[in-house]
Design a protein around this motif. Structure first.
Motif, mmCIF file in Angstrom:
data_model
loop_
_atom_site.group_PDB
_atom_site.id
_atom_site.type_symbol
_atom_site.label_atom_id
_atom_site.label_comp_id
_atom_site.label_asym_id
_atom_site.label_seq_id
_atom_site.Cartn_x
_atom_site.Cartn_y
_atom_site.Cartn_z
ATOM 1 N N TRP A 117 0.832 -1.216 0.000
ATOM 2 C CA TRP A 117 0.000 0.000 0.000
ATOM 3 C C TRP A 117 0.864 1.262 0.000
ATOM 4 O O TRP A 117 0.581 2.221 -0.720
ATOM 5 C CB TRP A 117 -0.924 -0.023 1.217
ATOM 6 N N ARG A 149 -5.651 -1.726 -2.241
ATOM 7 C CA ARG A 149 -4.532 -2.236 -1.434
ATOM 8 C C ARG A 149 -4.766 -1.982 0.071
ATOM 9 O O ARG A 149 -4.381 -2.810 0.898
ATOM 10 C CB ARG A 149 -3.237 -1.573 -1.876
ATOM 11 N N PHE A 150 -5.423 -0.848 0.419
ATOM 12 C CA PHE A 150 -5.674 -0.563 1.840
ATOM 13 C C PHE A 150 -6.738 -1.514 2.408
ATOM 14 O O PHE A 150 -6.659 -1.926 3.564
ATOM 15 C CB PHE A 150 -6.123 0.890 2.019
#
Length: 509
Positions: A117, A149-150
């Motif tokens: 991330w 991605r988070f």
């Protein structure tokens, strides 16, 4: 099985239970302490760190989005602060769960998602915004690569939290199980000890209390005069041996009593005069007047006839007289003189004559120049405690009192008031008066008491009498008489014997 062996077996059982129970309780307590330490020092802090880690990542993501949208560097500072906290949290989490491979593996997944991330989302967005390329920065946000991605990072952190919480839940269950084991160990040890106490009580009851109670009952029957009752021998070896010894003693006493009775019967059949003298010298069985406590005994040195005698006489005016006399010599001849002297003296006292006049009446019956009599007459007024003492060469009576610490002690002696009674000439006897307190007693005795000698020739004396008095727990006349007579018997050598007469007199107001 002997009593000693039974007690040893019980002690060994107690020791085994204590050792085994101690080992079990120590192991359970150690396991409980270990689980508790694991919870308080590792898993509970790890669970809290895992929750804080997610908050740190959310702070970073919010900082990036705020900086990209507004360009405000305060949002960038929030990102940096969250990153530092996240790095510290992951480092601490690694130290806390280093012994849990599954948790470490999931932590590595979190770190990998965090790096992905930061490298491919947060880093490029921040760089574009710093260059002033707002369109590029917003384009990166719009592509939702950073968001994807988070989300993965959050999912990995949630998985990490679940693993840590699962480990903590398992540790809680293990701690509870350790506590249960400790409770069971304590309960089993306590139950075993309680059972042993019950068993020990039963063993002591069967081995000691019941046999000793039976032995005590048998001995009480013997002491009460039932010499035909055998002493029961039951229980462990030690109690049986004691009972056998007591039974042997009972048989010996029975034999001696039979011999004494046979001798008495033979004496009565062959020597009626001696038997009549003995009856004349025996103290009257009449109860003393109210307010008077008295007890006495005569212990002859030869056969059944003593030269000593005592008598309790009811005097005119509600007074009470106690006479103790000792005729020189022993046996039948001394008993004959004693009987004549007693009859004359007691008759005179009963007619109201005072001590000196009564002694003169007794002297009148003496016809043998070699015979003499020591005599003490105590005339007591029970209501006032006034005591008139006339002493013709007799050992001085002792006034006894109760000392708070020393117990019963001789408080003072009442000295003589004249010579012995004999035919060698008239003697002038006098009397002196004292007051006898309610808690005081008067001890009258013949010289056979204080002149008892042991095998080494040592006299019992007044010191020995005082030592015997100190052993009397309750100052009752009969107990005092018994204590003094026992002291003389235990002290006196078999080859040196003398008649012993004891009388204890007191008032009860």
């Amino acid at each position: 099985m002997s009593l000693r062996a039974r007690i040893a077996a019980l002690l060994a059982a107690f020791a085994v239970v204590l050792v085994v129970g101690g080992v079990l309780m120590y192991a359970a307590l150690d396991a409980a302490d270990e689980r508790e330490a694991e919870l308080t020092q590792r898993l509970t802090p790890a669970s809290q760190v895992a929750r804080d880690l997610l908050a740190d990542f959310v702070e970073q993501e919010s900082g990036v989005r705020g900086y990209v949208i507004t360009g405000d560097r305060d949002f960038l500072d929030s990102f940096e602060r969250g990153r530092r906290r996240a790095d510290e949290a992951t480092a601490r989490l690694r130290s806390l769960v280093g012994g849990e491979p599954g948790v470490i593996q999931e932590l590595e997944q979190v770190l990998e998602a965090q790096d992905s991330w930061r490298r491919f989302a947060a880093g490029p967005e921040i760089a574009a915004r710093r260059r002033g390329d707002v369109e590029r920065a917003r384009e990166l946000v719009i592509t939702r690569q950073g968001r994807t991605r988070f989300v993965r990072l959050r999912e990995e952190v949630a998985e990490l939290q679940e693993l840590v919480e699962a480990e903590r839940t398992q540790a809680v269950a293990q701690a509870a199980e350790a506590d249960r084991r400790l409770a069971w160990a304590v309960a089993l040890t306590g139950g075993a000890l309680l059972l042993l106490v019950v068993v020990a009580g039963a063993v002591m009851w069967r081995s000691v209390v019941r046999p000793v109670a039976s032995l005590r009952a048998s001995l009480r029957r013997v002491a009460g005069g039932d010499l035909d009752a055998p002493v029961a021998a039951e229980g462990p070896r030690e109690v049986r041996e004691l009972a056998r010894d007591a039974e042997a003693m009972r048989r010996r006493i029975r034999s001696e009593v039979d011999s004494s009775r046979a001798a008495e019967e033979g004496l009565t059949q062959r020597e009626p005069v001696v038997a009549a003298l003995r009856d004349q010298l025996r103290a009257s069985d009449a109860e003393p007047p109210g307010g008077v406590r008295v007890a006495g005994t005569v212990h002859s040195a030869e056969g059944v006839l003593a030269g000593d005698w005592y008598e309790v006489v009811a005097l005119p005016g509600g007074r009470v007289g106690v006479v103790v006399a000792d005729v020189s010599g022993h046996g039948a001849a001394a008993g004959s003189v004693a009987a004549q002297f007693k009859q004359a003296l007691v008759t005179a006292l009963s007619l109201g004559r005072l001590g000196p006049a009564a002694l003169e009446a007794g002297r009148a019956v003496l016809r043998d120049d070699e015979r003499f009599v020591t005599c003490v007459i105590a005339e007591l007024e029970p209501a006032s405690g006034r005591l008139r003492v006339t002493n013709a060469g007799h050992p001085p009576p002792l006034v006894l009192s109760v000392h708070p610490e020393a117990g019963l002690v001789p408080a003072r002696e009442l000295d003589g008031t004249g010579m012995v009674v004999s035919t060698l000439g008239a003697a002038a006897w006098t009397s002196h008066e004292v007051t006898l307190a309610e808690d005081e007693l008067l001890l009258l005795y013949t010289d056979g008491l204080i002149e008892a000698r042991d095998e080494n020739g040592h006299l019992l004396g007044l010191d020995g009498v005082a030592a015997a008095l100190a052993t009397v727990a309750e100052p009752e006349p009969q107990r005092i008489v018994d204590a003094c007579l026992d002291a003389a018997r235990s002290f006196r050598a078999p080859t040196r014997r003398d008649d012993i007469t004891l009388v204890v007199l007191g008032v009860r107001r």
